[in-house]
Motif scaffolding. Structure first.
Motif, PDB file in Angstrom:
ATOM      1  N   GLY A 187       0.641  -1.176  -0.184  1.00 11.06           N
ATOM      2  CA  GLY A 187       0.314   0.191   0.036  1.00 11.06           C
ATOM      3  C   GLY A 187       1.037   1.212   0.270  1.00 11.06           C
ATOM      4  O   GLY A 187       0.727   2.480  -0.693  1.00 11.06           O
ATOM      5  N   VAL A 188       2.044   1.788   0.712  1.00 12.36           N
ATOM      6  CA  VAL A 188       2.277   2.333   0.784  1.00 12.36           C
ATOM      7  C   VAL A 188       3.510   2.780  -0.568  1.00 12.36           C
ATOM      8  O   VAL A 188       3.945   3.891  -1.108  1.00 12.36           O
ATOM      9  CB  VAL A 188       3.656   2.967   1.722  1.00 12.36           C
ATOM     10  CG1 VAL A 188       4.666   3.418   1.835  1.00 12.36           C
ATOM     11  CG2 VAL A 188       2.586   2.540   2.924  1.00 12.36           C
TER      12      VAL A 188
ATOM     13  N   LEU B 160       1.092   3.490  -3.055  1.00 11.44           N
ATOM     14  CA  LEU B 160       1.213   5.771  -2.605  1.00 11.44           C
ATOM     15  C   LEU B 160       2.012   6.120  -2.948  1.00 11.44           C
ATOM     16  O   LEU B 160       1.920   7.622  -3.678  1.00 11.44           O
ATOM     17  CB  LEU B 160       0.904   5.330  -1.169  1.00 11.44           C
ATOM     18  CG  LEU B 160       0.547   7.201  -0.840  1.00 11.44           C
ATOM     19  CD1 LEU B 160      -0.607   7.724  -1.150  1.00 11.44           C
ATOM     20  CD2 LEU B 160       0.405   6.852   1.078  1.00 11.44           C
TER      21      LEU B 160
ATOM     22  N   ALA C 128       1.419   6.635  -7.007  1.00 12.44           N
ATOM     23  CA  ALA C 128       0.974   8.041  -6.859  1.00 12.44           C
ATOM     24  C   ALA C 128       1.302   9.033  -7.047  1.00 12.44           C
ATOM     25  O   ALA C 128       1.671   9.759  -7.830  1.00 12.44           O
ATOM     26  CB  ALA C 128      -0.306   7.211  -6.388  1.00 12.44           C
ATOM     27  N   VAL C 129       2.129   9.806  -5.807  1.00 15.49           N
ATOM     28  CA  VAL C 129       2.674  11.033  -5.299  1.00 15.49           C
ATOM     29  C   VAL C 129       3.735  11.792  -6.459  1.00 15.49           C
ATOM     30  O   VAL C 129       4.053  12.378  -7.020  1.00 15.49           O
ATOM     31  CB  VAL C 129       3.500  10.630  -4.104  1.00 15.49           C
ATOM     32  CG1 VAL C 129       4.100  11.976  -3.790  1.00 15.49           C
ATOM     33  CG2 VAL C 129       1.809  10.741  -3.261  1.00 15.49           C
TER      34      VAL C 129
END
Length: 446
Positions: free
Chosen positions: A14-15, A18, A21-22
């Motif tokens: 998950g990290v 994320l 995406a960032v």
């Protein structure tokens, strides 16, 4: 422990997503900023406007000089004047006025613009010989032209500074985008590796569970089969002993001997069953050791035949050795004999008593091929792919006592010897099993 490991894996993934995406959004924003920077050209436009105003001032100055000193001059002073006023208007209004203020020329340019506009009457009435008026106009236009030249220089310097700063920002943005892309690629690789590891781990667990289920099912079948096989001979032994005990001296010697032979036969079957069970365990746990040495082929086959005739003396067993077969080869004679003994025992067990079992041997393709042929019940085609599985018995063999481990053990021993066990079988016609062993011990080959 397993749940904690799964939670860590999910959080890590998950990290990673994320961060992915960032970085992607950041890279897109920096690309948009760079594109906007490329489109900014205010300095270029202002330099053009200043240059045009300076050119208009010089042209008007030349026109004034010609009008006052050259007879019948046809220069259009009014048009030149209007052009200069329009150029000055571009520099003294709106964003351009603020830009000139930034250059430190706003106040000076405003004064000169007012002074130029105050000359409108003098310019329109200028005639030949008005040297004094022409000189005053020249001084004003010369000052304007000089100030515009300074403004142009300052604009160029400012533009170069802005261009350098913009190039630095673009370079920094490009480096940031490249780093972001590299980060995205690295995160993508990391995420892919994590997913592949998770998939591989799940596949490994799935296969392990499948093997455990298969093993559990096989051993359940084996326990049921062995319990049945143990129960029958034990019942026969118990029945014979009870009969002897109850009869006492009334049972004649011939009957006692017959029952003793029956008990011995059942004990022998039990011993074989126990040995087969132990052999399966030893093979599955890798406890069978190879002891290669010179193996006499004729002697090996004679031992196999003699062992079978000890149990079934009335059966016909023939041996055929090809002319091309060498007298001996290097292998483990004990394990090879065990495989051939299983094959011959099955051939005798599953074929009519009147049929001859043929043991043949030939040499081909650097292999010694031992074959055992019978004219027995055969194996149905749809069951042949399961024949070498633990505890499997063909549907045609259900009426014949057995555990279904002999062929499985034989196939495993053949692999340990560096060879393989093949067969050709037709239900109702018979089977031929072939043990193929290398003519030279595998470890001795270069």
């Amino acid at each position: 422990m397993k749940r904690g490991s799964d939670l860590f894996a999910y959080v890590t993934v998950g990290v990673t997503i994320l961060a992915f995406a960032v970085l992607l959004v950041f890279a897109l924003i920096r690309l948009l900023d760079t594109e906007a920077e490329i489109r900014r050209s205010q300095g270029d436009n202002m330099l053009w406007s200043i240059s045009q105003a300076q050119s208009a001032a010089l042209l008007l100055d030349v026109a004034v000089s010609q009008k006052s000193s050259i007879p019948d001059s046809e220069v259009d002073i009014a048009r030149r004047y209007d052009v200069l006023l329009s150029r000055l208007a571009l520099l003294t209004e709106g964003p351009q006025a603020r830009y000139m203020e930034e250059l430190g020329m706003g106040e000076s340019l405003a004064r000169q613009d007012s002074a130029i506009r105050a000359l409108e009457t003098e310019l329109h009435t200028l005639s030949l010989g008005d040297a004094t008026v022409a000189l005053s106009i020249h001084e004003l236009l010369e000052t304007l032209s000089r100030d515009l030249g300074r403004a142009a220089n300052r604009s160029m310097v400012k533009h170069w500074d802005a261009t350098g700063a913009r190039l630095d920002r673009q370079q920094a943005a490009i480096i940031q985008v490249i780093v972001s892309i590299l980060g995205i690629i690295a995160l993508g690789i990391f995420l892919s590796v994590m997913m592949l590891r998770t998939m591989a781990e799940r596949q490994r667990i799935r296969m392990s569970l499948s093997r455990e289920r298969e093993s559990a099912e096989l051993y359940r079948s084996f326990v049921g089969l062995v319990s049945h096989q143990f129960r029958t001979p034990l019942a026969v032994i118990d029945s014979s002993m009870q009969r002897i005990l109850r009869s006492g001296d009334a049972m004649d010697q011939a009957e006692i001997e017959r029952r003793a032979l029956q008990v011995r036969s059942e004990v022998r079957d039990l011993t074989r069953l126990i040995e087969a069970t132990l052999e399966v365990i030893r093979l599955d746990t890798g406890q069978v050791a190879m002891k290669p040495r010179n193996c006499d082929i004729a002697a090996l086959l004679e031992r196999v035949k003699a062992r079978q005739l000890t149990e079934t003396p009335d059966r016909a067993i023939d041996i055929v050795i090809g002319d091309e077969v060498p007298p001996s080869f290097v292998s483990d004679p004990f394990l090879a004999e065990q495989v051939l003994t299983n094959l011959v025992s099955n051939a005798v067990k599953y074929s009519p008593e009147t049929e001859t079992v043929l043991i043949g041997v030939r040499a081909e393709n650097r292999q010694i091929c031992f074959s055992v042929q019978d004219q027995g019940i055969g194996i149905p085609a749809e069951e042949q792919d399961k024949l070498f599985g633990h505890f499997f018995r063909a549907s045609t063999a259900q009426e014949v006592p057995g555990t279904g481990v002999g062929l499985s053990i034989s196939a495993q021993l053949a692999e340990l010897l560096g060879g393989r066990l093949d067969f050709v079988s037709t239900a109702g016609i018979g089977s031929t099993f072939t043990l193929r062993l290398p003519d030279e011990w595998p470890a001795a080959r270069v």
